[in-house]
Motif scaffolding. Structure first.
Motif, PDB file in Angstrom:
ATOM      1  N   ALA A  60       0.833  -1.206   0.000  1.00  0.00           N
ATOM      2  CA  ALA A  60       0.000   0.000   0.000  1.00  0.00           C
ATOM      3  C   ALA A  60       0.866   1.253   0.000  1.00  0.00           C
ATOM      4  N   GLY A  61       1.985   1.194   0.678  1.00  0.00           N
ATOM      5  CA  GLY A  61       2.892   2.339   0.724  1.00  0.00           C
ATOM      6  C   GLY A  61       3.567   2.629  -0.599  1.00  0.00           C
ATOM      7  N   LEU A  62       3.680   1.635  -1.454  1.00  0.00           N
ATOM      8  CA  LEU A  62       4.353   1.803  -2.744  1.00  0.00           C
ATOM      9  C   LEU A  62       3.585   2.715  -3.691  1.00  0.00           C
ATOM     10  N   VAL A  63       2.269   2.737  -3.580  1.00  0.00           N
ATOM     11  CA  VAL A  63       1.432   3.419  -4.561  1.00  0.00           C
ATOM     12  C   VAL A  63       1.802   4.890  -4.714  1.00  0.00           C
ATOM     13  N   GLN A  64       2.130   5.552  -3.614  1.00  0.00           N
ATOM     14  CA  GLN A  64       2.451   6.979  -3.672  1.00  0.00           C
ATOM     15  C   GLN A  64       3.672   7.253  -4.536  1.00  0.00           C
ATOM     16  N   SER A  65       4.692   6.396  -4.436  1.00  0.00           N
ATOM     17  CA  SER A  65       5.905   6.565  -5.228  1.00  0.00           C
ATOM     18  C   SER A  65       6.624   5.217  -5.339  1.00  0.00           C
ATOM     19  N   PRO A  66       6.276   4.417  -6.364  1.00  0.00           N
ATOM     20  CA  PRO A  66       6.854   3.076  -6.503  1.00  0.00           C
ATOM     21  C   PRO A  66       8.372   3.054  -6.597  1.00  0.00           C
ATOM     22  N   SER A  67       8.962   4.089  -7.150  1.00  0.00           N
ATOM     23  CA  SER A  67      10.420   4.108  -7.279  1.00  0.00           C
ATOM     24  C   SER A  67      11.092   4.512  -5.966  1.00  0.00           C
ATOM     25  N   ARG A  68      10.553   5.506  -5.301  1.00  0.00           N
ATOM     26  CA  ARG A  68      11.163   5.985  -4.055  1.00  0.00           C
ATOM     27  C   ARG A  68      11.092   4.923  -2.961  1.00  0.00           C
ATOM     28  N   TYR A  69       9.979   4.209  -2.877  1.00  0.00           N
ATOM     29  CA  TYR A  69       9.779   3.252  -1.787  1.00  0.00           C
ATOM     30  C   TYR A  69       9.997   1.805  -2.220  1.00  0.00           C
ATOM     31  N   ASP A  70      10.696   1.603  -3.322  1.00  0.00           N
ATOM     32  CA  ASP A  70      10.974   0.264  -3.841  1.00  0.00           C
ATOM     33  C   ASP A  70      11.828  -0.521  -2.840  1.00  0.00           C
ATOM     34  N   PRO A  71      11.303  -1.596  -2.247  1.00  0.00           N
ATOM     35  CA  PRO A  71      12.054  -2.337  -1.231  1.00  0.00           C
ATOM     36  C   PRO A  71      13.232  -3.115  -1.796  1.00  0.00           C
ATOM     37  N   VAL A  72      13.197  -3.375  -3.089  1.00  0.00           N
ATOM     38  CA  VAL A  72      14.305  -4.101  -3.720  1.00  0.00           C
ATOM     39  C   VAL A  72      15.555  -3.237  -3.760  1.00  0.00           C
ATOM     40  N   ASN A  73      15.370  -1.940  -3.976  1.00  0.00           N
ATOM     41  CA  ASN A  73      16.497  -1.019  -4.111  1.00  0.00           C
ATOM     42  C   ASN A  73      16.774  -0.189  -2.866  1.00  0.00           C
ATOM     43  N   ASP A  74      15.784  -0.017  -1.997  1.00  0.00           N
ATOM     44  CA  ASP A  74      15.988   0.796  -0.797  1.00  0.00           C
ATOM     45  C   ASP A  74      15.055   0.308   0.306  1.00  0.00           C
ATOM     46  N   VAL A  75      15.467  -0.716   1.012  1.00  0.00           N
ATOM     47  CA  VAL A  75      14.614  -1.320   2.024  1.00  0.00           C
ATOM     48  C   VAL A  75      14.381  -0.376   3.199  1.00  0.00           C
TER      49      VAL A  75
END
Length: 322
Positions: free
Chosen positions: A232-247
């Motif tokens: 749900a948190g990803l929706v606002q900014s999928p790139s900024r909150y991407d857990p693969v690249n920035d957990v």
């Protein structure tokens, strides 16, 4: 177990009042969101109601693009082919945790207001006036769904995508009118289902089922509290909150969602605290796309099937639609 919120409808009087409020205030209020200075509000709003009435009332909702699975004669999978990795699922096949999480963080009053949240609009107006800029928007989940329909219809055309996502007064008014239509035609539960199926979650995953498979290698119906909050948190900014690249960023955002769920009563504070203390545990799956990935040397057959599909009018009026 997650608490289920009521999707009960508004009374006829409430609906009429909200519709009237939207019709009368749409020009002035939305102009205020777009333009921070109250002094120009009157000028910006002139002609808006007329423009509102001239917008076609029918929002076209094309079928969502999904992955195609090519099977052999015995039902074994040969390959998957897609332009957007998506598998549409019904709301009953989406974890209640996920349903509650997306509503809590994106539109906590979703079940209480109509197509537009007048309290949210007034709050945004006040915040924007204080900041001297557009610090806060006021889009409801329904308005976000409408915007996503525009984006989906734009496909991979960058110019059409830019047009679909532009933050202009005209676009806001258009989204508002279509949101009213969608609320009347679909109702809250179907809007939520459609929203969760159309939304982009990053990592090439469109819709919650593809996202659940991509990040956790499981179906959307099996998502737990922590996983649901992260998605749900990803929706606002999928790139900024991407857990693969920035957990670390993903964890911060997940915890915001968890706290929001506690604030609206979906979970207890103790549940939120326990979930916040749990590290994000990914099980990333990278789906293979295209005939080049076909198993057992069946690439030639896969290409034949794909071309036959794209060339046949049985599957659509033109190649793009097919």
């Amino acid at each position: 177990m997650p608490k289920k919120r009521s999707g009960g409808g508004l009374t006829g009087t409430q609906q009429a009042a909200k519709f009237l409020g939207v019709s009368v205030l749409s020009g002035a209020v939305l102009a205020g969101i777009a333009l921070p200075a109250f002094g120009v509000l009157g000028l910006a709003a002139k002609g808006t109601v007329q423009g509102f009435d001239e917008i076609p009332a029918d929002l076209k909702r094309p079928p969502l693009s999904q992955r195609t699975t090519i099977l052999d004669a015995e039902g074994g999978q040969i390959a998957t082919v897609y332009s957007r990795d998506r598998t549409v699922v019904e709301l009953k096949d989406i974890s209640p945790y996920m349903q509650n999480a997306i509503v809590a963080v994106e539109d906590a009053r979703f079940y209480e207001h109509g197509a537009i949240d007048l309290k949210g609009v007034l709050r945004a107006l006040n915040r924007n006036a204080q900041s001297g800029g557009v610090a806060q928007g006021a889009s409801t989940l329904t308005q976000q769904y409408v915007k996503n329909v525009f984006v989906e219809e734009a496909g991979d055309d960058p110019d059409k995508v830019a047009q679909a996502t532009q933050q202009t007064l005209g676009r806001k008014i258009q989204e508002l009118k279509y949101a009213i239509q969608v609320e009347e035609e679909l109702g809250k539960k179907k809007i939520l289902e459609n929203y969760l199926n159309i939304t982009f979650f990053g990592q090439q995953a469109y819709g919650v089922e593809a996202a659940a498979k991509r990040y956790f290698s499981k179906s959307a119906k099996d998502l737990n509290l922590e996983e649901s909050a992260m998605l749900a948190g990803l929706v606002q900014s999928p790139s900024r909150y991407d857990p693969v690249n920035d957990v670390e960023e993903a964890t911060k955002r997940r915890n915001v969602v968890l706290q929001r769920m506690a604030a609206v009563g979906d979970i207890s504070q103790a549940e939120a605290d326990r979930a916040k203390a749990t590290p994000i545990k990914l099980k990333v799956s990278k789906p293979k796309n295209g005939c080049i990935t076909a198993v057992d040397g069946a690439g030639f057959f896969c290409d034949y099937v794909r071309e036959a599909f794209l060339s046949s009018p049985v599957f659509g009026k033109d190649r793009e639609e097919r």
